[in-house]
Design a protein around this motif. Structure first.
Motif, PDB file in Angstrom:
ATOM      1  N   GLY A  52     -29.624 -34.639  94.298  1.00 55.79           N
ATOM      2  CA  GLY A  52     -30.099 -35.661  95.229  1.00 55.79           C
ATOM      3  C   GLY A  52     -30.639 -36.912  94.567  1.00 55.79           C
ATOM      4  O   GLY A  52     -30.896 -37.910  95.234  1.00 55.79           O
ATOM      5  N   GLU A  53     -30.852 -36.878  93.233  1.00 58.59           N
ATOM      6  CA  GLU A  53     -31.381 -38.054  92.536  1.00 58.59           C
ATOM      7  C   GLU A  53     -30.232 -38.906  91.994  1.00 58.59           C
ATOM      8  O   GLU A  53     -29.159 -38.390  91.692  1.00 58.59           O
ATOM      9  CB  GLU A  53     -32.291 -37.634  91.378  1.00 58.59           C
ATOM     10  N   SER A  54     -30.479 -40.201  91.869  1.00 56.41           N
ATOM     11  CA  SER A  54     -29.495 -41.090  91.240  1.00 56.41           C
ATOM     12  C   SER A  54     -29.833 -41.217  89.758  1.00 56.41           C
ATOM     13  O   SER A  54     -31.009 -41.326  89.404  1.00 56.41           O
ATOM     14  CB  SER A  54     -29.513 -42.466  91.903  1.00 56.41           C
ATOM     15  N   ALA A  55     -28.820 -41.167  88.914  1.00 56.33           N
ATOM     16  CA  ALA A  55     -29.066 -41.202  87.469  1.00 56.33           C
ATOM     17  C   ALA A  55     -27.881 -41.833  86.742  1.00 56.33           C
ATOM     18  O   ALA A  55     -26.786 -41.967  87.297  1.00 56.33           O
ATOM     19  CB  ALA A  55     -29.298 -39.788  86.950  1.00 56.33           C
ATOM     20  N   GLN A  56     -28.138 -42.222  85.480  1.00 57.05           N
ATOM     21  CA  GLN A  56     -27.090 -42.763  84.615  1.00 57.05           C
ATOM     22  C   GLN A  56     -26.788 -41.734  83.513  1.00 57.05           C
ATOM     23  O   GLN A  56     -27.700 -41.218  82.878  1.00 57.05           O
ATOM     24  CB  GLN A  56     -27.565 -44.072  84.001  1.00 57.05           C
ATOM     25  N   VAL A  57     -25.502 -41.439  83.347  1.00 58.40           N
ATOM     26  CA  VAL A  57     -25.071 -40.439  82.352  1.00 58.40           C
ATOM     27  C   VAL A  57     -24.009 -41.089  81.462  1.00 58.40           C
ATOM     28  O   VAL A  57     -23.162 -41.851  81.951  1.00 58.40           O
ATOM     29  CB  VAL A  57     -24.480 -39.186  83.058  1.00 58.40           C
ATOM     30  N   GLU A  58     -24.055 -40.761  80.167  1.00 56.32           N
ATOM     31  CA  GLU A  58     -23.059 -41.301  79.243  1.00 56.32           C
ATOM     32  C   GLU A  58     -22.362 -40.140  78.544  1.00 56.32           C
ATOM     33  O   GLU A  58     -23.003 -39.156  78.179  1.00 56.32           O
ATOM     34  CB  GLU A  58     -23.756 -42.194  78.205  1.00 56.32           C
ATOM     35  N   GLY A  59     -21.038 -40.253  78.394  1.00 56.21           N
ATOM     36  CA  GLY A  59     -20.319 -39.184  77.709  1.00 56.21           C
ATOM     37  C   GLY A  59     -18.840 -39.490  77.580  1.00 56.21           C
ATOM     38  O   GLY A  59     -18.398 -40.624  77.834  1.00 56.21           O
ATOM     39  N   GLU A  60     -18.078 -38.460  77.229  1.00 51.50           N
ATOM     40  CA  GLU A  60     -16.635 -38.620  76.996  1.00 51.50           C
ATOM     41  C   GLU A  60     -15.872 -37.900  78.103  1.00 51.50           C
ATOM     42  O   GLU A  60     -16.269 -36.827  78.561  1.00 51.50           O
ATOM     43  CB  GLU A  60     -16.275 -38.006  75.632  1.00 51.50           C
TER      44      GLU A  60
END
Length: 679
Positions: A52-60
């Motif tokens: 339910g939370e908004s978030a920023q994720v970085e990956g491949e």
């Protein structure tokens, strides 16, 4: 003020798109403020995500495919050191498929949901990242926009405007020191690029000091523009009418009732206005049945005794005819000729009316919007009375006002009470009088809210009321999507009522009937020949039948508060105990429940109007008055009432002591200082 076309970095398509948002200058860009914010200042590991939370994720990207069942979708899986996250796109372009190929390094932002393979994001924003891609240092604004203008282009344009535009203070510093508000420049920077440690809830709710600074500036600009308009009107000349010595006292002696103290107070205010050399623009407010018409009639007599004509304009023929009949009964004994003018008149009657208006033989002219048409020529129009003024557009009211030379006085009447905050802001250019008590002898109306499942009980109640000698209204539901459907519903209900009550005389009135047919049915009902009247909401305004003591409103949950209050005001106009029954369908929305609760608990039009403002906001309440009035984009009348009070207090001081600075402030906030209320 720099126009967008003067900024080299702005292309023609960009300028065209910004124009669709109403932005033509760098100041307009600066004041195009975010709707909300997203936090891209830090990257969250997959294992630390919360549902339910908004978030920023970085990956491949480790997997990507287009699936076709159950529906076409682009599915990709992003992996970081702590786990995997599914990305799902239901609408996508070939360019997105390329951007999300296996091996691509991306940064995504979106809301975390539970998916078939664990956590997923649906339609996240995606950015390709390289070794030098830095994380944002401030919160990312999300702006209102139009098709063809993306957030990235808008953010870049606003960033350029912030670097180049003039952000000097337009007003003296003490104006803001008194309220402890930050500078204009600091406020703009803080709202376009907020620090990540700001209170995000306060920012989204627009309660930070920076939001308050701009809300105050906007409210102050509105007050200043209204006051300037008010002052300009006072420099225009109008006919001066001495107080009436004969006609008003003759009318009051002939009445079977005495005026309430509230009516007397308001009548004096209007009498005083009419003696002035500048045009009156007064709004006369009074709850349903408070006796506004007799006060307007007294003003008309003052005008006529001084040798000038009066026009009384109403929004519907039913209401106009009711005014006409009332005025005839009051003014015929005083030997005053009244003309009647509506769109549905035959040619012979219309020609006769136009002739008597042009010659001045008709001292009072009552009618609908037909009054301001070109063929109508007054000999000397001194006063225009406009009933239910919010039903008329600015241009219609202006057209009627232009029928007189010099400019006639104007009295606007409204049974829809205007909440205090609206009165202080959008109506600040008018003088306002309020009749705040009802005539004695009026019975209080009992309001009941009843489920449609108990319809049989209600039908029995209608039968009993009518057989006891009272009359009743049955109001059909409002069907906004289709006038034809509403008509069919009214006809069906009429047939049902005739079958249900063979012993009663039932009438029908709706908006599609010819005016003469409507008037004939209303006359039958007023005379007591009909016991039950099936009606659409055309009876909402001004219909006065003292013997009607019961009203049933179907699908009450579909109607607005002020409309329900207006309809309810058609009963309780005599001494009999009156009841209004609101029928509702089960499964009420929260808004509908809130509306019905307000109408059940209160008979006070001002309480109801205040609640309506909170539920619907000012736009709908103002109706057609919007055209010509600078609407508020940042300030909120409920939230910022303290700022509105401060702006009201400060406006007169600034106009008196700092006229040059006031012009600069209006230039900034009103795009052109001439964007003022016209009527």
């Amino acid at each position: 003020m720099t126009q967008l076309s003067q900024i080299k970095a702005f292309s023609k398509p960009l300028i065209a798109n910004l124009a669709k948002l109403g932005i033509a200058s760098s100041q307009g860009l600066l004041l195009h403020l975010p709707l909300r914010y997203i936090d891209e200042t830090h990257v969250t590991a997959v294992r630390d995500l919360h549902m339910g939370e908004s978030a920023q994720v970085e990956g491949e990207i480790v997997h990507a495919e287009v699936t076709y069942k159950p529906r076409k979708a682009l599915i990709a899986r992003l992996e970081d050191a702590s786990g995997q996250l599914t990305l799902r796109f239901l609408h996508f372009y070939p360019s997105q498929i390329n951007a999300l190929k296996v091996g691509a390094k991306v940064r995504v932002y979106g809301e975390v949901r539970n998916g078939f393979f664990g956590y997923e994001m649906v339609h996240p924003t995606c950015k390709a990242v390289g070794e030098k891609s830095e994380v944002a240092e401030t919160l990312t604004p999300v702006y209102p926009t139009v098709a063809g203008l993306g957030q990235a282009s808008l953010r870049k344009a606003i960033r350029i405007a912030l670097q180049q535009a003039d952000m000097h203070e337009t007003l003296p510093g003490q104006v803001y020191a008194y309220l402890d508000l930050p500078s204009f420049k600091a406020s703009l920077i803080a709202l376009h690029h907020p620090s990540p440690d700001v209170n995000l809830r306060a920012l989204d709710n627009k309660t930070t000091v920076h939001w308050r600074r701009l809300a105050f500036d906007e409210l102050l600009a509105q007050q200043l523009s209204m006051r300037k308009h008010y002052a300009r009107r006072r420099s225009v000349s109008a006919p001066q009418f001495k107080p009436s010595k004969q006609l008003v006292s003759a009318l009051l002696k002939s009445l079977p009732f005495a005026l309430t103290s509230a009516q007397q107070k308001v009548a004096l205010e209007i009498e005083r206005d009419l003696t002035q050399a500048h045009p009156m623009q007064r709004l006369l407010q009074g709850d349903v049945g408070s006796g506004k018409t007799i006060v307007a009639c007294m003003a008309a007599l003052q005008c006529m005794e001084n040798g000038w004509q009066v026009a009384l304009m109403a929004p519907t023929e039913i209401l106009a005819e009711q005014h006409y009949r009332k005025m005839l009964s009051w003014l015929m004994p005083l030997n005053i000729k009244i003309a009647w003018l509506t769109g549905s008149q035959n040619k012979k009657d219309r020609e006769a009316a136009l002739q008597s208006i042009a010659s001045g033989e008709a001292r009072l002219v009552v009618g609908t919007h037909a009054l301001f048409q070109e063929a109508v020529r007054f000999k000397n129009l001194g006063l225009a009375v406009i009933d239910e003024q919010h039903r008329f557009g600015v241009h219609q009211r202006l057209a009627l006002r232009q029928k007189g030379q010099p400019e006639p006085h104007q009295l606007m009447m409204s049974a829809t009470p205007i909440p205090r905050t609206l009165s202080m802001s959008y109506y600040a250019d008018l003088d306002v009088s309020v009749i705040d008590e009802l005539p004695p002898g009026r019975s209080p109306i009992v309001t009941k809210i009843v489920s449609d499942a108990r319809r049989d009980e209600i039908l029995q109640r209608v039968r009993e009321a009518c057989l006891q000698g009272n009359q009743a209204y049955w109001v059909c539901p409002l069907i906004e999507e289709s006038e034809a459907l509403q008509l069919a519903t009214a006809n069906d209900t009429y047939t049902l009522m005739q079958d249900e009550f063979p012993e009663l005389k039932v009438g029908l009135v709706h908006g599609r009937m010819k005016p003469s047919e409507k008037q004939a049915v209303m006359a039958e009902f007023s005379a007591g020949h009909l016991q039950l009247l099936v009606a659409t909401t055309v009876i909402e305004v001004g219909v006065d039948v003292p013997n009607a003591s019961l009203m049933v409103i179907e699908h009450a949950e579909r109607m607005g508060l002020s409309q329900l209050h207006q309809l309810r005001g058609r009963v309780g106009r005599g001494s009999a105990k009156s009841t209004c029954i609101l029928l509702y369908q089960n499964k009420l929305s929260d808004t509908a429940r809130a509306r019905l609760k307000v109408i059940y608990e209160s008979n006070d039009g001002f309480v109801i109007a205040q609640a309506d403002l909170q539920i619907r906001g000012p736009g709908e309440l103002l109706g057609v008055r919007q055209s010509g009035v600078p609407m508020l984009k940042i300030a909120d009348l409920e939230r910022d009432v303290d700022l509105l009070e401060a702006a009201k207090t400060m406006a007169d001081v600034l106009l008196k002591n700092y006229p040059t600075e006031v012009e600069q402030h209006l230039e900034r906030w009103m795009s052109s200082a001439g964007e003022l209320v016209k009527v």
